[in-house]
Motif scaffolding. Structure first.
Motif, short mmCIF file in Angstrom:
data_model
loop_
_atom_site.label_atom_id
_atom_site.label_comp_id
_atom_site.label_asym_id
_atom_site.label_seq_id
_atom_site.Cartn_x
_atom_site.Cartn_y
_atom_site.Cartn_z
N ASP A 1 0.83 -1.21 0.00
CA ASP A 1 0.00 0.00 0.00
C ASP A 1 0.86 1.26 0.00
OD1 ASP A 1 0.75 0.61 2.60
OD2 ASP A 1 -1.23 0.39 3.47
N GLY A 2 0.27 2.34 -0.53
CA GLY A 2 0.99 3.60 -0.62
C GLY A 2 0.20 4.63 -1.40
N ARG A 3 0.90 5.43 -2.20
CA ARG A 3 0.24 6.46 -3.00
C ARG A 3 0.43 6.24 -4.50
NH1 ARG A 3 -0.27 7.07 1.65
NH2 ARG A 3 -0.85 8.90 2.86
N ASP A 4 1.53 5.53 -4.84
CA ASP A 4 1.92 5.41 -6.26
C ASP A 4 2.16 3.96 -6.65
OD1 ASP A 4 4.07 4.99 -4.57
OD2 ASP A 4 5.54 5.86 -5.93
N ILE A 5 1.55 3.03 -5.92
CA ILE A 5 1.87 1.62 -6.18
C ILE A 5 1.28 1.18 -7.53
CG2 ILE A 5 1.90 -0.72 -5.21
CD1 ILE A 5 3.29 1.55 -3.49
N GLY A 6 0.01 1.48 -7.74
CA GLY A 6 -0.62 1.06 -8.99
C GLY A 6 -0.20 1.90 -10.20
N THR A 7 0.23 3.13 -9.94
CA THR A 7 0.57 4.03 -11.06
C THR A 7 2.06 4.03 -11.39
OG1 THR A 7 0.75 5.82 -9.46
CG2 THR A 7 -1.34 5.66 -10.67
N CYS A 8 2.90 3.56 -10.46
CA CYS A 8 4.34 3.65 -10.69
C CYS A 8 5.11 2.41 -10.24
CB CYS A 8 4.88 4.90 -9.97
SG CYS A 8 6.66 4.97 -9.83
N VAL A 9 4.98 2.04 -8.97
CA VAL A 9 5.85 0.98 -8.43
C VAL A 9 5.54 -0.37 -9.08
CG1 VAL A 9 6.63 -0.20 -6.33
CG2 VAL A 9 6.01 2.22 -6.23
N LEU A 10 4.26 -0.75 -9.08
CA LEU A 10 3.88 -2.06 -9.63
C LEU A 10 2.80 -1.85 -10.69
CD1 LEU A 10 3.58 -4.08 -6.25
CD2 LEU A 10 5.57 -3.91 -7.76
N VAL A 11 3.20 -1.33 -11.81
CA VAL A 11 2.20 -1.03 -12.86
C VAL A 11 1.55 -2.30 -13.40
CG1 VAL A 11 2.95 1.25 -13.63
CG2 VAL A 11 4.04 -0.77 -14.55
N ASP A 12 2.23 -3.45 -13.22
CA ASP A 12 1.65 -4.71 -13.70
C ASP A 12 1.01 -5.52 -12.57
OD1 ASP A 12 2.42 -4.26 -16.33
OD2 ASP A 12 4.46 -4.99 -15.91
N ALA A 13 0.65 -4.88 -11.48
CA ALA A 13 0.04 -5.61 -10.36
C ALA A 13 -1.17 -6.41 -10.86
CB ALA A 13 -0.38 -4.63 -9.27
N ASN A 14 -1.40 -7.57 -10.23
CA ASN A 14 -2.52 -8.41 -10.66
C ASN A 14 -3.87 -7.79 -10.31
OD1 ASN A 14 -0.13 -10.34 -9.73
ND2 ASN A 14 -1.16 -11.19 -11.50
N LEU A 15 -3.87 -6.99 -9.25
CA LEU A 15 -5.12 -6.29 -8.87
C LEU A 15 -4.72 -4.94 -8.28
CD1 LEU A 15 -8.19 -6.12 -8.16
CD2 LEU A 15 -7.65 -7.34 -6.04
N LYS A 16 -5.44 -3.89 -8.70
CA LYS A 16 -5.18 -2.56 -8.15
C LYS A 16 -6.46 -2.02 -7.51
CE LYS A 16 -1.89 -1.46 -11.82
NZ LYS A 16 -1.56 -0.54 -12.92
N ILE A 17 -6.30 -1.52 -6.29
CA ILE A 17 -7.44 -0.97 -5.56
C ILE A 17 -7.12 0.49 -5.25
CG2 ILE A 17 -8.79 -1.10 -3.40
CD1 ILE A 17 -9.09 -3.67 -4.98
N TYR A 18 -8.11 1.36 -5.46
CA TYR A 18 -7.98 2.74 -4.97
C TYR A 18 -8.98 2.87 -3.83
CZ TYR A 18 -7.35 7.77 -4.87
OH TYR A 18 -7.05 9.05 -4.47
N LEU A 19 -8.43 2.90 -2.61
CA LEU A 19 -9.29 2.90 -1.42
C LEU A 19 -9.41 4.31 -0.87
CD1 LEU A 19 -10.78 1.01 0.63
CD2 LEU A 19 -8.65 0.94 1.93
N THR A 20 -10.64 4.79 -0.75
CA THR A 20 -10.81 6.14 -0.24
C THR A 20 -11.99 6.19 0.73
OG1 THR A 20 -10.94 8.47 -0.88
CG2 THR A 20 -12.27 6.92 -2.18
N ALA A 21 -12.18 7.36 1.35
CA ALA A 21 -13.32 7.62 2.24
C ALA A 21 -13.36 9.14 2.41
CB ALA A 21 -13.12 6.95 3.60
N SER A 22 -14.48 9.67 2.88
CA SER A 22 -14.59 11.12 3.03
C SER A 22 -13.55 11.62 4.03
CB SER A 22 -15.99 11.49 3.52
OG SER A 22 -16.13 11.05 4.85
N SER A 23 -13.16 12.90 3.93
CA SER A 23 -12.12 13.41 4.83
C SER A 23 -12.61 13.38 6.28
CB SER A 23 -11.66 14.81 4.45
OG SER A 23 -12.73 15.71 4.51
N ARG A 24 -13.91 13.59 6.50
CA ARG A 24 -14.45 13.56 7.86
C ARG A 24 -14.35 12.15 8.45
NH1 ARG A 24 -14.91 17.78 11.22
NH2 ARG A 24 -16.41 17.36 12.85
N THR A 25 -14.72 11.16 7.64
CA THR A 25 -14.64 9.77 8.11
C THR A 25 -13.20 9.43 8.44
OG1 THR A 25 -16.42 9.19 6.61
CG2 THR A 25 -15.12 7.36 7.45
N ARG A 26 -12.26 9.83 7.58
CA ARG A 26 -10.86 9.50 7.80
C ARG A 26 -10.32 10.20 9.05
NH1 ARG A 26 -7.86 11.25 3.48
NH2 ARG A 26 -9.52 12.31 2.38
N ALA A 27 -10.74 11.47 9.24
CA ALA A 27 -10.29 12.21 10.43
C ALA A 27 -10.85 11.55 11.70
CB ALA A 27 -10.73 13.66 10.34
#
Ligand code: DC
Length: 224
Positions: free
Chosen positions: A125-151
């Protein structure tokens, strides 16, 4: 080797989810944020400001980051010292976001991360795994939530560990950090075109884990 990439903003639940998925699949969990955090800790200890690119890059160039696993838990070593206990503070988090904009800082860690993925099945996990580090990953997830929920999640974690904190301040920090991570020039946080968007605002941890396992089975894991 198989790999799953999880990217997303601070506090989206990436590490909690990735650890559980790793356990279920028997993969190694690689927390890339903690590697950047160890570098930021070195800069704080050297009392260099995040804007001082030359010195930040020099410090990061000279240090060594290594990773090992104890009871399945990732341990990060800065010049041989286990720094896991010092890298989870807001101060280190903010410094990390500020120094991770520099190309040479990123390059060193991206190489280490790719090496790790070449040796074992990983969920990273990170910020650039699917876009840079492992561009050929077998599965890519972009996990997010509202800023309030995260706070709120961060707030509850801090409270549970007995730390004084303020919800508004945590949310403000999260919004600032997201902005910086998403707008930097090199490897900004963004959803890879082939990543699956998962919004965890109204999902439990188990629901998110089940969803990722389901996607892994659909994408590349054969059920027996
Ligand atoms: O995931 P985290 O909160 O531990 O990450 C801290 C900071 O590190 C984050 O604000 C941006 C940076 N980071 C990065 O630039 N690239 C990564 N792959 C992981 C983290």
């Amino acid at each position: 080797m198989y790999s799953i990439a999880i990217d997303g903003p601070a506090g989206a639940g990436k590490s909690t989810i990735a650890k559980l998925v790793a356990k279920k699949l028997g993969y190694i969990y690689v927390d890339t944020g903690s590697m950047y955090r160890a570098m930021a800790l070195a800069c704080i200890r050297e009392e260099v400001s995040s804007g001082d690119e030359e010195n930040v890059v020099r410090i990061c160039d000279d240090l060594s980051i290594t990773i090992s696993y104890e009871d399945d838990k990732q341990q990060v070593f800065l010049n041989g010292e286990n720094v896991n206990a010092y890298i989870r503070t807001e101060e280190v988090g903010n410094m990390t976001s500020a120094i991770s904009v520099y190309g040479p800082v990123r390059e060193k860690l991206v190489n280490l991360q790719r090496q790790m993925a070449s040796k074992a099945d990983v969920i990273m996990d990170g910020r650039d795994i699917g876009t840079c580090v492992l561009v050929d990953a077998n599965l890519k997830i972009y996990l997010t939530a509202s800023s309030r929920t995260r706070a709120m999640r961060r707030y509850e974690e801090y409270r549970a560990s007995g730390k004084e904190c303020n919800l508004e301040e945590i949310e403000k920090d999260i919004i600032e950090r997201d902005y910086r991570d998403m707008h930097r020039e090199i490897s900004p946080l963004t959803k890879a075109d082939d990543a699956v968007l998962v919004d965890s605002s109204d999902m439990s941890v188990d629901e998110v884990v089940d969803k990722i396992i389901e996607l892994a089975e659909k994408y590349f894991i054969k059920k027996n």
